[in-house]
Design an enzyme around this catalytic site. Sequence first.
Site, short mmCIF file in Angstrom:
data_model
loop_
_atom_site.label_atom_id
_atom_site.label_comp_id
_atom_site.label_asym_id
_atom_site.label_seq_id
_atom_site.Cartn_x
_atom_site.Cartn_y
_atom_site.Cartn_z
N CYS A 96 -7.21 -10.79 23.13
CA CYS A 96 -6.69 -9.98 22.02
C CYS A 96 -5.61 -9.02 22.52
CB CYS A 96 -7.81 -9.25 21.30
SG CYS A 96 -8.84 -8.29 22.39
N TYR B 43 -18.27 -13.38 28.15
CA TYR B 43 -17.99 -12.38 27.09
C TYR B 43 -18.31 -13.03 25.74
CZ TYR B 43 -15.05 -10.64 30.95
OH TYR B 43 -14.57 -10.24 32.16
N ASP C 235 -13.44 -14.66 26.70
CA ASP C 235 -12.92 -13.93 25.52
C ASP C 235 -13.19 -12.45 25.74
OD1 ASP C 235 -12.08 -13.07 23.05
OD2 ASP C 235 -13.70 -14.01 21.92
N CYS D 180 -7.90 -0.42 0.21
CA CYS D 180 -7.18 -0.94 1.37
C CYS D 180 -6.95 -2.42 1.14
CB CYS D 180 -8.00 -0.71 2.64
SG CYS D 180 -7.30 -1.58 4.05
N CYS E 64 0.84 -1.19 0.00
CA CYS E 64 0.00 0.00 0.00
C CYS E 64 0.88 1.24 0.00
CB CYS E 64 -0.89 0.00 1.23
SG CYS E 64 -1.82 1.51 1.44
#
Length: 533
Positions: A489, A392, A462, A191, A99
């Site tokens: 994450c 979650y 999670d 993108c 990109c």
Amino acid sequence: MCGRSGMPEKEDEAFRRPWKAGMGVNMEFQKNDIVTVTIEDIGSEGEGIGKVDGFTLFVKDAVAGDQVEARIVKSKKNYAYARLEKVVMPSPFRIEPRCAYHRQCGGCQLQALSYDRQLIFKQEKIRNSLIRIGGFAPEYVDKRMEPIIGMEEPFRYRNKAQYPIGRDRDGNVVAGFYAGRTHDIIANTRCWLGAEENEAVLNCVLEYMRKNHVSVYDEATGAGLVRHVLIRKGFASGEIMVCLVINFKRDKSFGGEEDGGAGRQERGKGGWSRRSGRQNDRQDFLPNQEELISGLVQIKGMTSVSVSINTQRTNVIMGDEVHTIWGRDAISDTIHMRDMKQAEHPYTGEELVFRISPLSFYQVNPIQTEKLYSLALEYAGLTGRETVWDLYCGIGTISLFLAGRAKRVCGVEVVSQAVEDARGNAERNGIRNAEFFVGKAEEVLTRHCGAGQDRVDVIVVDPPRKGCDEACLAAMLRAQPERIVYVSCDPATLARDLKVLCDGGYEVERVRGVDQFGMTVHVETICCLSRIK
Ligand code: SAH
């Protein structure tokens, strides 16, 4: 090691002391100084790290192994932030980014680093967090950590894109990304992380807007109509959804000074739903709306076109009100179960179908998600007799994956709309042994499990990036499940929480990274813990 250009390589204290900042030779760097430095490491945000005369430099866009010229942006006592000016000697791991905008955009912090090296960086990021934040011994970690699962194709993996609509410096209507921390939009409809169709969708929207003089939302004044375009694609189904986020005021015309008369058009009548797509309210929200639709439906896979009304002056992209203006209210997608014990992770033949509306939460990388969830299932070690809690749980994706192998699954999620989606998804897939609760994980778990209450065999969590609440970890320890599967994450909060769980009588059995976000610094981690008997 190189020094600041135009300076003596070695300066002793006596030589330096009389000099003041700004006089050329001093202990601190000045803004705009140009420095030559060899990059030795990568920081957690993807920045290159090097040292000059004991000073640590954080150089954005430099790659480990590069020798670069960097411009000082901000200088502190012992360290400074710098920007890459020129690569003097490229690192063997430096590659040509796909990109042209990767530096300006900032979304892909690692695009100039080879993908193999990105995976090593992520593996190390997890390992370092466990050691430094979790306090685990390096040998303990190395014995339990499995190799990160990379992507087969680290581009074009995102099933969701949100493009702001605005004007470029010349006043043209464009879609793209915000330049740095400004509100100027740099035009870019290509993108590389998103679906190929996104470009055609955006070009169609932009052409329609230009032709019909549709106004662009202006954050500074709160005027103008079109704010964002959301595009979602079901990778398995091929279905595409487009949702225009608009600043639609009921009592006004279509908005903006350049309304071009379109605002005088008769708007259709119809009820206003608070809920997404529950009624057939095909009214006009946009000038010459049919023209936009007739353009979009030419794109293969187009399944749903909607508008989301957001009149709030906030950074939140979507409004809560969604109206379908063409096609279905939602798209569907399939998540396949995979056999993670085999090298190529082949499909097992089992699969689940999910309904995705403009407002639903859904994992953005569906292929890696299949691997992540299949691994969660493997780590849970189910035999069919277990009661499993999925905290979650979002729209119940992991819960439903586990349900086929457990006696009973209970999902907990704080967003009530997501719980409704989860129940709908259970029904859609004919799953009857999954229940969903609205509420905070810690509160619901405390209410249902604990001494003298329901037995819990396995807990899966999670959480969002901030990790589990302390009260949630305490409730998990009180529930005493045999196993805990932690999907995270953010390796830093994972490490922090693992420490608490291990201090509370659990042991880490397996840890593995799954790259869900190629080209970025983010990494997903999955960890299995068992109760020490
Ligand atoms: N497991 C799901 C969603 C993970 S995202 C999936 O894989 O798709 C994390 C979810 O946690 C979000 O849906 C968020 O709404 C929810 N959440 C945040 N704080 C929570 C809390 N205290 N209790 C329960 N759910 C919470």
